[in-house]
Design a protein around this motif. Sequence first.
Motif, PDB file in Angstrom:
ATOM      1  N   THR A 280       0.840  -1.198   0.000  1.00 58.07           N
ATOM      2  CA  THR A 280       0.000   0.000   0.000  1.00 58.07           C
ATOM      3  C   THR A 280       0.869   1.239   0.000  1.00 58.07           C
ATOM      4  N   SER A 281       0.419   2.185  -0.731  1.00 58.67           N
ATOM      5  CA  SER A 281       1.124   3.466  -0.801  1.00 58.67           C
ATOM      6  C   SER A 281       0.148   4.566  -0.473  1.00 58.67           C
ATOM      7  N   ASP A 282       0.638   5.537   0.206  1.00 54.73           N
ATOM      8  CA  ASP A 282      -0.165   6.726   0.457  1.00 54.73           C
ATOM      9  C   ASP A 282       0.219   7.758  -0.582  1.00 54.73           C
ATOM     10  N   TYR A 283      -0.778   8.295  -1.223  1.00 58.84           N
ATOM     11  CA  TYR A 283      -0.548   9.337  -2.211  1.00 58.84           C
ATOM     12  C   TYR A 283      -0.877  10.670  -1.592  1.00 58.84           C
ATOM     13  N   ARG A 284      -0.039  11.607  -1.816  1.00 57.32           N
ATOM     14  CA  ARG A 284      -0.245  12.924  -1.249  1.00 57.32           C
ATOM     15  C   ARG A 284      -0.459  13.912  -2.375  1.00 57.32           C
ATOM     16  N   ASP A 285      -1.597  14.550  -2.341  1.00 58.16           N
ATOM     17  CA  ASP A 285      -1.857  15.611  -3.297  1.00 58.16           C
ATOM     18  C   ASP A 285      -1.228  16.895  -2.779  1.00 58.16           C
ATOM     19  N   PRO A 286      -0.571  17.627  -3.662  1.00 58.08           N
ATOM     20  CA  PRO A 286      -0.069  18.924  -3.209  1.00 58.08           C
ATOM     21  C   PRO A 286      -1.238  19.878  -2.989  1.00 58.08           C
ATOM     22  N   TRP A 287      -1.030  20.843  -2.137  1.00 56.86           N
ATOM     23  CA  TRP A 287      -2.066  21.821  -1.878  1.00 56.86           C
ATOM     24  C   TRP A 287      -2.295  22.638  -3.136  1.00 56.86           C
ATOM     25  N   ILE A 288      -3.533  22.796  -3.521  1.00 60.13           N
ATOM     26  CA  ILE A 288      -3.883  23.576  -4.707  1.00 60.13           C
ATOM     27  C   ILE A 288      -4.624  24.820  -4.240  1.00 60.13           C
ATOM     28  N   SER A 289      -4.176  25.950  -4.708  1.00 55.10           N
ATOM     29  CA  SER A 289      -4.783  27.225  -4.345  1.00 55.10           C
ATOM     30  C   SER A 289      -6.252  27.252  -4.743  1.00 55.10           C
ATOM     31  N   PRO A 290      -7.111  27.829  -3.893  1.00 60.34           N
ATOM     32  CA  PRO A 290      -8.512  27.967  -4.283  1.00 60.34           C
ATOM     33  C   PRO A 290      -8.665  28.798  -5.560  1.00 60.34           C
ATOM     34  N   ARG A 291      -7.731  29.686  -5.824  1.00 57.29           N
ATOM     35  CA  ARG A 291      -7.767  30.471  -7.059  1.00 57.29           C
ATOM     36  C   ARG A 291      -7.729  29.556  -8.283  1.00 57.29           C
ATOM     37  N   LEU A 292      -6.823  28.573  -8.263  1.00 49.91           N
ATOM     38  CA  LEU A 292      -6.714  27.645  -9.393  1.00 49.91           C
ATOM     39  C   LEU A 292      -7.952  26.761  -9.510  1.00 49.91           C
ATOM     40  N   LYS A 293      -8.447  26.297  -8.388  1.00 52.49           N
ATOM     41  CA  LYS A 293      -9.653  25.461  -8.408  1.00 52.49           C
ATOM     42  C   LYS A 293     -10.833  26.228  -8.988  1.00 52.49           C
ATOM     43  N   ILE A 294     -11.019  27.449  -8.535  1.00 53.87           N
ATOM     44  CA  ILE A 294     -12.145  28.265  -8.994  1.00 53.87           C
ATOM     45  C   ILE A 294     -11.991  28.593 -10.482  1.00 53.87           C
ATOM     46  N   SER A 295     -10.805  28.955 -10.899  1.00 54.49           N
ATOM     47  CA  SER A 295     -10.568  29.266 -12.305  1.00 54.49           C
ATOM     48  C   SER A 295     -10.851  28.047 -13.183  1.00 54.49           C
ATOM     49  N   ALA A 296     -10.385  26.892 -12.760  1.00 50.63           N
ATOM     50  CA  ALA A 296     -10.628  25.658 -13.526  1.00 50.63           C
ATOM     51  C   ALA A 296     -12.122  25.335 -13.587  1.00 50.63           C
ATOM     52  N   LEU A 297     -12.846  25.584 -12.510  1.00 52.56           N
ATOM     53  CA  LEU A 297     -14.294  25.351 -12.516  1.00 52.56           C
ATOM     54  C   LEU A 297     -15.006  26.291 -13.477  1.00 52.56           C
ATOM     55  N   TRP A 298     -14.558  27.552 -13.565  1.00 52.51           N
ATOM     56  CA  TRP A 298     -15.149  28.479 -14.543  1.00 52.51           C
ATOM     57  C   TRP A 298     -14.903  27.966 -15.964  1.00 52.51           C
ATOM     58  N   VAL A 299     -13.699  27.482 -16.243  1.00 53.17           N
ATOM     59  CA  VAL A 299     -13.389  26.945 -17.572  1.00 53.17           C
ATOM     60  C   VAL A 299     -14.296  25.757 -17.882  1.00 53.17           C
ATOM     61  N   SER A 300     -14.422  24.841 -16.944  1.00 49.59           N
ATOM     62  CA  SER A 300     -15.274  23.666 -17.145  1.00 49.59           C
ATOM     63  C   SER A 300     -16.718  24.068 -17.389  1.00 49.59           C
ATOM     64  N   MET A 301     -17.203  25.016 -16.600  1.00 52.85           N
ATOM     65  CA  MET A 301     -18.583  25.471 -16.764  1.00 52.85           C
ATOM     66  C   MET A 301     -18.781  26.080 -18.150  1.00 52.85           C
ATOM     67  N   LEU A 302     -17.814  26.840 -18.625  1.00 53.38           N
ATOM     68  CA  LEU A 302     -17.927  27.457 -19.946  1.00 53.38           C
ATOM     69  C   LEU A 302     -17.938  26.419 -21.063  1.00 53.38           C
TER      70      LEU A 302
ATOM     71  N   ILE B  87     -25.241  20.081 -14.690  1.00 51.08           N
ATOM     72  CA  ILE B  87     -23.778  20.029 -14.595  1.00 51.08           C
ATOM     73  C   ILE B  87     -23.221  21.434 -14.355  1.00 51.08           C
ATOM     74  N   GLU B  88     -23.755  22.405 -15.084  1.00 54.71           N
ATOM     75  CA  GLU B  88     -23.313  23.797 -14.887  1.00 54.71           C
ATOM     76  C   GLU B  88     -23.567  24.246 -13.457  1.00 54.71           C
ATOM     77  N   VAL B  89     -24.734  23.934 -12.929  1.00 53.30           N
ATOM     78  CA  VAL B  89     -25.070  24.322 -11.554  1.00 53.30           C
ATOM     79  C   VAL B  89     -24.136  23.622 -10.562  1.00 53.30           C
ATOM     80  N   ALA B  90     -23.812  22.350 -10.811  1.00 52.62           N
ATOM     81  CA  ALA B  90     -22.887  21.632  -9.920  1.00 52.62           C
ATOM     82  C   ALA B  90     -21.500  22.286  -9.948  1.00 52.62           C
ATOM     83  N   LEU B  91     -21.036  22.666 -11.123  1.00 55.13           N
ATOM     84  CA  LEU B  91     -19.737  23.346 -11.224  1.00 55.13           C
ATOM     85  C   LEU B  91     -19.771  24.707 -10.529  1.00 55.13           C
TER      86      LEU B  91
END
Length: 152
Positions: A4-26, A118-122
């Motif tokens: 078993t391996s533990d995978y660690r996600d690096p911390w992602i800025s909320p700015r990047l998450k929000i920007s990516a969600l806007w792109v997906s919604m568009l 889907i848009e509303v979920a994003l």
Amino acid sequence: MDTTSDYRDPWISPRLKISALWVSMLFVFVSVDLFGLYRADVRADIEAGKISAFSIGQGYLLGVIVYIALPSLMVFLSLVLPAKVTRTANLVLAVVYALTFVGSAVGEWTYFILGSAIEVALLAGIAYYAWTWPKAVSESTSTTDEARVRAG
């Protein structure tokens, strides 16, 4: 042997998450609108110079550009505006756009309803990350916390 391996996600800025969600919604937004052009009733309405209850004219088209430009700009603005402004703008716009998507889906075909859901979920993701934006930690607080850890 333990594999078993533990995978660690690096911390992602909320700015990047929000920007990516806007792109997906568009992407979903554009896809739903383009699919509408396959419908004979939509094409007939456009030929007649109307969309839903609106006449297609300069005012309507200007409104559409503003409506599309705001989330398009939010892709960039979410990355560069001050945190308080970004947080507030994302909360407000996510709620406003979610309401417009819900309202426009009433009585529509299934593909449109699914796309709107889907848009509303994003947009809910945008609102969530804006609402739970981490607070800045002051240096005096972090120094005090480090002293407590060492002491105890």
